[in-house]
Design an enzyme around this catalytic site. Structure first.
Site, PDB file in Angstrom:
ATOM      1  N   GLU A  68       4.407  -7.984   2.752  1.00 20.75           N
ATOM      2  CA  GLU A  68       4.701  -8.826   3.859  1.00 20.75           C
ATOM      3  C   GLU A  68       4.482  -8.260   5.102  1.00 20.75           C
ATOM      4  O   GLU A  68       3.631  -9.189   5.910  1.00 20.75           O
ATOM      5  CB  GLU A  68       6.176  -9.077   3.595  1.00 20.75           C
ATOM      6  CG  GLU A  68       6.733  -9.952   2.458  1.00 20.75           C
ATOM      7  CD  GLU A  68       7.134  -8.698   1.216  1.00 20.75           C
ATOM      8  OE1 GLU A  68       6.403  -7.683   1.355  1.00 20.75           O
ATOM      9  OE2 GLU A  68       8.311  -9.129   0.567  1.00 20.75           O
TER      10      GLU A  68
ATOM     11  N   ILE B 185       1.006  -1.307  -0.154  1.00 24.32           N
ATOM     12  CA  ILE B 185      -0.040   0.232  -0.107  1.00 24.32           C
ATOM     13  C   ILE B 185       0.930   1.047   0.128  1.00 24.32           C
ATOM     14  O   ILE B 185       1.521   1.304   0.890  1.00 24.32           O
ATOM     15  CB  ILE B 185      -0.917  -0.029   1.256  1.00 24.32           C
ATOM     16  CG1 ILE B 185      -1.942  -1.292   1.216  1.00 24.32           C
ATOM     17  CG2 ILE B 185      -1.892   1.333   1.179  1.00 24.32           C
ATOM     18  CD1 ILE B 185      -2.576  -1.311   2.422  1.00 24.32           C
TER      19      ILE B 185
ATOM     20  N   CYS C   6      11.275  -5.985   6.195  1.00 22.51           N
ATOM     21  CA  CYS C   6      10.300  -7.017   6.112  1.00 22.51           C
ATOM     22  C   CYS C   6      10.993  -8.395   6.791  1.00 22.51           C
ATOM     23  O   CYS C   6      10.430  -9.129   7.801  1.00 22.51           O
ATOM     24  CB  CYS C   6       9.468  -7.604   4.634  1.00 22.51           C
ATOM     25  SG  CYS C   6       8.515  -6.237   4.434  1.00 22.51           S
TER      26      CYS C   6
HETATM   27  N1  THU Z   1       7.423  -3.947  -1.934  1.00 19.55           N
HETATM   28  C1  THU Z   1       6.864  -5.056  -1.225  1.00 19.55           C
HETATM   29  O1  THU Z   1       5.572  -4.752  -0.891  1.00 19.55           O
HETATM   30  N2  THU Z   1       7.439  -5.997  -0.878  1.00 19.55           N
HETATM   31  C2  THU Z   1       8.925  -5.972  -0.593  1.00 19.55           C
HETATM   32  O2  THU Z   1       9.671  -6.828  -0.142  1.00 19.55           O
HETATM   33  C3  THU Z   1       9.795  -5.030  -1.514  1.00 19.55           C
HETATM   34  C4  THU Z   1       8.852  -3.871  -2.049  1.00 19.55           C
HETATM   35  C5  THU Z   1       6.463  -2.874  -2.514  1.00 19.55           C
HETATM   36  C6  THU Z   1       6.678  -1.418  -1.906  1.00 19.55           C
HETATM   37  C7  THU Z   1       6.492  -0.592  -3.092  1.00 19.55           C
HETATM   38  O3  THU Z   1       4.960  -0.577  -3.018  1.00 19.55           O
HETATM   39  C8  THU Z   1       6.752  -1.555  -4.359  1.00 19.55           C
HETATM   40  O4  THU Z   1       6.868  -2.741  -3.922  1.00 19.55           O
HETATM   41  C9  THU Z   1       7.946  -1.150  -5.127  1.00 19.55           C
HETATM   42  O5  THU Z   1       8.988  -1.076  -4.371  1.00 19.55           O
END
Ligand code: THU
EC number: 3.5.4.5
Length: 144
Positions: free
Chosen positions: A62, A50, A99
């Site tokens: 995550e 988000i 994460c």
């Molecule tokens: N992002 C994640 O949701 N998990 C990760 O482990 C790395 C990055 C998301 C954050 C952002 O919304 C997008 O991926 C690009 O970085």
């Protein structure tokens, strides 16, 4: 030794992560991520990334999945799955450092982390353990 995931548990977790990814709010990066955790009581909690116009407020899929589990009273997690799209030149995208630190709070080092990649409609799964992703977590006040 932890009870290994059955094929059915693995598929259910990956399907849940993939479904959560559809709810991604990522208008800035356009990179959709879905995640799901299987808790010790057999339930699955999901999360997606988000984003925010104030970019640094973005929360990863995550952490949203893990926080949903903890918010529902489930602190013991047996596995986590995440899923992203295939990026050119990358086999897969592994979880960010923030994460990984949060995973280390709620999962033992031998917890399976399933990293899935969507290439058109084909899902490829890379299987890791938390200890490979986060060998030296900060661990001073970890939740028990
Ligand atoms: N992002 C994640 O949701 N998990 C990760 O482990 C790395 C990055 C998301 C954050 C952002 O919304 C997008 O991926 C690009 O970085």
């Amino acid at each position: 030794m932890r009870k290994p995931l059955t094929k059915a548990e693995e598929t259910a977790l990956l399907d849940a992560a993939q479904a959560a990814r559809e709810n991604s709010y990522s208008p800035y990066s356009k990179f959709k991520v879905g995640a799901a955790v299987l808790t010790e009581d057999g339930r699955i909690f999901t999360g997606t990334n988000i984003e925010n116009a104030s970019y640094g407020l973005t929360v990863c899929a995550e952490r949203n999945a893990m926080f949903a589990a903890v918010g529902a009273g489930q602190r013991r997690m047996r596995a986590l799955a995440l899923i992203t799209q295939k990026l050119p030149g990358m086999a897969f995208n592994s979880p960010c450092g923030a994460c990984r630190q949060v995973m280390s709070e709620f999962m033992p080092p031998n917890t399976p982390i399933l990293i899935a990649v969507l290439d058109n409609n084909k899902r490829t799964v890379y299987r890791k353990q938390l200890r490979e992703l986060m060998p030296f977590p900060f661990d001073k006040f970890s939740a028990k």
